[in-house]
Write a protein that holds these residues in place. Structure first.
Motif: not given
Lengths: 198, 537
Positions: A16-17, A19, A92, A94, A165, A167-171
């Protein structure tokens, strides 16, 4: 390094990269902070060289719309700071509708701020071509342009949130909020240095 | 072996001639860090050569105490300004950023550059802005220019270049921070990647100051010219970028390149890598010089008119910057003390030369500050003379450019898929050494012995200063030859196809970039390599 040790930690994976957008925004904020720091340092140096008093520095006939400037700084941008953080929280969770709505409000407040400051600066009663105005106008405009860039960033993030897009994975929402807070801080510094202390 | 064969095939495929139109078209649409890096390196080398060609005109005019030789009073100042702008903004900084754009993603195990499209934007902004900047001088603009619109155009175009370089620096720094392969920590970075990160960070916090100045200069020049003195005030407000300590920023990568190349080429292990990283970082901090500009230090006087003891920050930064360089030279020497070389290698020569010239440059600059602060008399300060020009040649060209030459020769197999010609590289090394010595020493002597002013329009001092300027002209010519040899070597070895086609690791060097093809395939790694224990200690 030897061939024998190679692979001791296992093959590399993409994993995982971090942010990246937040990192890039943070670096842009750092550059922007230096930019405004330099502008205000030059302003204050020249103000000091001119005598350091308001009477010696601000041209005769200049009138400040203190009510509009203060309202825009404290109320409008204060509310915008709250709504953009609301968007971060909604993102965060959704909740893309709440995120997009709060970012829409943020854009509204941003437009109001640009409008109010532009009107106040237009009514200063001084044109370009004087030492004071040749500093104040570009610094103020630079701040308003920064707000406009922040609005564009928030707009893109709002569309991304509307597109699902979240959630925390979409900053993108959090990154746009970070840049928004920077634009607010930049204006706050400009307001204090130029329009409050003068 | 299958992977290696595939990589060799890709090398052959990549070195097939490509039409200029096709190459330009593919570059225009590309956000691949390898294409962007190559373009930055190629154009910045051309710009560096152009800068030295212009500088020859400047030093030739200094060879006569009576009159100008090839220029006149106005064009002399413009050419001087143009040569400095070209060398720093269009040459050295883009060269180091281009190398970083190419190499850093490979060294951190990334498949791309962070924000690749922003990287492409930075390249095109640099190319277009640089073109307009040169055009602004051509229409009698730029600092000291007689055409007001040309001066405005210069300010806008330089701003465009500055923003582009900031964007490129953000891409490099974000790659290091955000795209490292899993398990690779910042403390495990190779010396070059770390030095590139430090350089990018220092550019991010110093170039916006130039941007702020350009914003105010443009508005003031456009509307009234009441703050900064019109076109003649432009250069005075911006020349702190070409002075110590800010100019040291172009020499930061030389530290990382020397530490990496010397240990890798000699098969040695870098002693105390965390200390080396700390020293590079400390030197980077000392390169921040925005405080030493007249717009902030003083509204009227140039900072060179102030007594040196009025500026403790300047004295501190410039005086102490030599210490991390000295310590790093010691650590690198300690690392390679037992190494035995089986062959003469010009890349090692460039790395050693760059490190030693940087040490010499920072040392004599500190010495000058010490002399100014203690024994200089009324009205005389070494830093207002050509002594400062000489010391900055040692740092920026001797340290910075020579280190970048080492990097170009070292990573050429990875960048272009060919090794460069060793004989030409040796000639380039000799020309670089001769050029730096012949430029720096005469200028320093002329400043110390005859109070020769820096950037004088006429060298009206004692006769000795004229002779020194003749030597500096020869030296500048040698530096031009060195850059031309570098360009010719790339053309002959790569475009001409005379260079050897290397395998993935022609130098038997550690580092992730040597574990993929030369040049790397699309997305850099067919499979991300494993990290060695030593790489993450």
């Amino acid at each position: 390094m030897t061939a024998a040790t190679a692979g001791a930690l296992g093959p590399g994976t993409t994993g995982s990269r971090p942010r990246l957008l937040m990192i890039g925004t943070g670096l842009a904020v750092a550059a922007g902070s230096v930019f405004f720091g330099a502008l205000l340092a030059i302003y204050m140096t020249m103000r000091h060289d001119a005598g350091g008093t308001t009477a010696a520095w601000v041209p005769d006939g200049v009138t400040f719309d203190n009510a509009a400037l203060t309202f825009s700084t404290v109320v409008t941008l204060g509310l915008a700071g709250l709504t953009v953080q609301w968007a971060v929280r909604a993102n965060s969770r959704h909740d893309h509708r709440a995120a997009a709505s709060s970012m829409g409000l943020t854009l509204l407040f941003g437009a109001a701020h640009i409008n109010m400051v532009s009107a106040a600066v237009s009514d200063l009663g001084v044109g370009v071509g004087q030492a004071w105005s040749n500093l104040v106008f570009p610094i103020t405009i630079a701040s308003l342009v920064t707000t406009a860039i922040a609005m564009a960033f928030v707009t893109v993030a709002a569309f991304k949130a509307l597109g699902g897009q979240t959630g925390r994975s979409n900053p993108s929402v959090a990154a746009s909020a970070l840049f928004w807070h920077f634009s607010t801080a930049a204006w706050f510094a400009v307001f204090i240095a130029i329009y409050a202390v003068k | 072996m299958t992977v290696t064969e595939t990589e060799q095939e890709s090398v052959v495929e990549r070195t097939q001639p490509e039409s200029v139109a096709a190459a330009a078209g593919s570059l225009f649409a590309s956000s691949d860090h390898k294409r962007l890096g190559r373009a930055f390196v190629a154009v910045s080398l051309l710009m560096t050569a152009f800068a030295f060609a212009l500088d020859i005109l400047v030093t030739v005019d200094g060879a006569s105490a009576d009159d100008f030789v090839v220029l006149d009073g106005d064009t002399f100042a413009q050419i001087l300004s143009l040569s400095l702008d070209t060398l720093v903004y269009l040459g050295l900084i883009p060269l180091l950023l281009g190398l970083a754009m190419y190499v850093v993603p490979l060294q951190v195990g990334a498949r791309t550059l962070a924000f690749g499209r922003a990287g492409a934007l930075s390249l095109w902004g640099y190319l277009i802005g640089g073109g307009i900047l040169l055009g602004s001088y051509a229409i009698n603009g730029g600092p000291f220019g007689g055409d007001a619109d040309g001066v405005d155009l210069y300010l806008i175009s330089l701003g465009m270049v500055v923003v582009s370089l900031i964007v490129a620096a953000v891409c490099v720094a974000a790659t290091v921070l955000g795209l490292r392969m899993p398990g690779l920590r910042v403390r495990d970075l190779s010396p070059f990647s770390w030095s590139a990160f430090v350089t990018a960070g220092m550019l991010i916090v110093s170039l916006p100051v130039v941007g702020a100045l350009l914003t105010l200069l443009y508005i003031d020049h456009r509307y009234g010219r009441v703050l900064f003195g019109g076109n003649e005030g432009v250069f005075a407000r911006l020349d702190w970028v070409f002075r110590a300590p800010q100019i040291y920023v172009v020499a930061i990568p030389a530290l990382g390149i020397a530490a990496e190349v010397l240990t890798a080429r000699t098969g040695s292990r870098l002693a105390k890598p965390s200390t080396v990283a700390t020293l590079i970082g400390v030197f980077g901090i000392f390169t921040f010089g925005a405080f030493a500009q007249p717009a902030i230090v003083d509204n009227v006087l140039s900072f060179t008119d102030r007594t040196i003891l009025e500026e403790p920050l300047y004295v501190g930064f410039v005086g102490i910057a030599v210490l991390p360089v000295l310590a790093l030279v010691g650590l690198v020497a300690m690392s390679v003390r037992n190494a035995r070389l089986s062959e003469v290698d010009p890349t090692i020569g460039f790395a050693v030369l760059g490190l030693l010239l940087l040490l010499a440059g920072t040392a004599v600059t500190a010495l000058g500050v010490l002399i100014d602060a203690t024994v200089a008399g009324d009205g005389f300060r070494l830093r207002t003379t050509s002594w400062s020009s000489g010391t900055l040649t040692l740092v920026a060209v001797g340290g910075g450019l020579t280190g970048l030459f080492a990097a170009v020769n070292w990573w050429a197999p990875k960048i272009w898929g060919r090794t460069l010609n060793g004989g030409l590289a040796v000639l380039q090394l000799l020309a670089t050494l001769g050029g730096v010595v012949l430029v720096a020493l005469p200028l320093m002597v002329a400043g110390a012995a005859w109070d020769q002013p820096a950037a004088a329009t006429i060298y009206d001092a004692e006769g000795g200063a004229e002779a020194m300027s003749v030597l500096a002209t020869v030296g500048t010519g040698l530096l031009l030859v060195a850059v031309v040899i570098q360009i010719a070597n790339i053309l002959v070895s790569v475009a001409g196809g005379s260079g050897d086609i290397p395998g993935p690791d022609p130098w038997s060097a550690p580092g992730l970039e040597w574990r993929t093809g030369s040049p790397p395939p699309s997305e850099n790694f067919a499979e991300l390599p494993a990290l060695d224990e030593e790489e993450v200690e």
